[in-house]
Design an enzyme around this catalytic site. Structure first.
Site, short mmCIF file in Angstrom:
data_model
loop_
_atom_site.label_atom_id
_atom_site.label_comp_id
_atom_site.label_asym_id
_atom_site.label_seq_id
_atom_site.Cartn_x
_atom_site.Cartn_y
_atom_site.Cartn_z
N ILE A 154 1.78 -5.80 -4.88
CA ILE A 154 0.33 -5.90 -5.27
C ILE A 154 -0.27 -7.00 -5.18
CG2 ILE A 154 1.17 -6.82 -7.61
CD1 ILE A 154 -1.04 -4.97 -9.05
N SER A 155 -1.35 -7.05 -4.37
CA SER A 155 -2.34 -8.09 -4.05
C SER A 155 -2.75 -9.08 -5.06
CB SER A 155 -3.57 -7.76 -3.34
OG SER A 155 -3.27 -6.76 -2.41
N HIS A 156 -2.64 -10.44 -4.52
CA HIS A 156 -3.00 -11.40 -5.69
C HIS A 156 -4.35 -10.93 -6.12
CE1 HIS A 156 -0.48 -14.05 -3.11
NE2 HIS A 156 -0.49 -15.00 -3.99
#
Ligand code: SAH
Length: 214
Positions: free
Chosen positions: A65-67
């Protein structure tokens, strides 16, 4: 999984959104949307207590999951308005998709890992967001639903896929991390005459965009 959004999570989320505001990555519209979405629901329970740190976490199929800062930045760069048709490549957990739905766009999103496609579909349904979701290859886009006002690529593309450029409306914007290994975040604007203007906006580090292979 039980969907509980405790006051602790809500408090941590507000603190995170304030920190993102201080970083100047996104304005109030994007940050308000992010403040409404329980990011921990998109993560395995072992990560719930860490969900409101500005960190990427592993999700299924060796993806991440992206930052939150990346989600804020890309969402802001996309310059969306409610009702716009937006294509996302790399649904992953569905978190970025949820943020875009909360911003009122008509979302189309593609994921090439079945496990993640199933997970994110269930999650967006549970949250009551309507998106057109496809299990397939993002290099091809979604010609059936094209053109799109905006295209956001959330995996590192080795090059800018031609099919995606073709599916952008004149006046449309694509935000895409380009490069092998690490990437540059690139904004591509399609002009009224069909030509493109490209600008490099900074560094990025996404999992790679992969062709139809396992
Ligand atoms: N937007 C996601 C980010 C997930 S990471 C989120 O908010 O969680 C990037 C995702 O891109 C991974 O799930 C990966 O499986 C997917 N991906 C990689 N190559 C792809 C391709 N060719 N087509 C569609 N999705 C792809």
């Amino acid at each position: 999984m039980k969907f509980i959004d405790s006051s602790i999570h809500q408090g941590q989320r507000a603190i995170l959104c304030n920190a993102l505001k201080d970083k100047g990555l996104a304005g109030p519209v994007v940050l308000n949307a992010m403040n409404k979405i329980p990011r921990h629901w998109f993560l395995e329970s072992g990560f719930h207590q860490h969900a409101y740190q500005d960190k990427a976490f592993p999700i299924a199929a060796d993806q991440t999951i992206s930052h939150p800062s990346t989600v804020a930045w890309q969402s802001e760069l996309l310059e969306v308005e409610p009702g716009m048709k937006v294509l996302e490549i790399g649904t992953g957990s569905g978190y970025q998709a949820a943020v875009l739905c909360e911003l009122g766009v008509k979302l189309f999103t593609i994921e090439r890992q079945k496990e993640l496609f199933d997970f994110s579909k269930g999650m967006l349904d549970t949250l009551g967001y309507r998106a057109e979701m496809k299990y397939g290859d993002g290099f091809k886009g979604m010609p059936v639903f094209a053109p799109f006002d905006r295209i956001i690529v959330t995996c590192g593309a080795p090059y800018v896929p031609k099919a995606l450029l073709g599916q952008l409306v004149p006046g449309g914007i694509m935000i895409i991390p380009v490069g092998e290994g690490s990437q540059k975040m690139v904004r591509i604007k399609k002009k009224a005459d069909g030509t493109f203007v490209q600008k490099v906006l900074g560094d990025a580090a996404f999992v790679p965009m992969l062709k139809d292979r396992e």
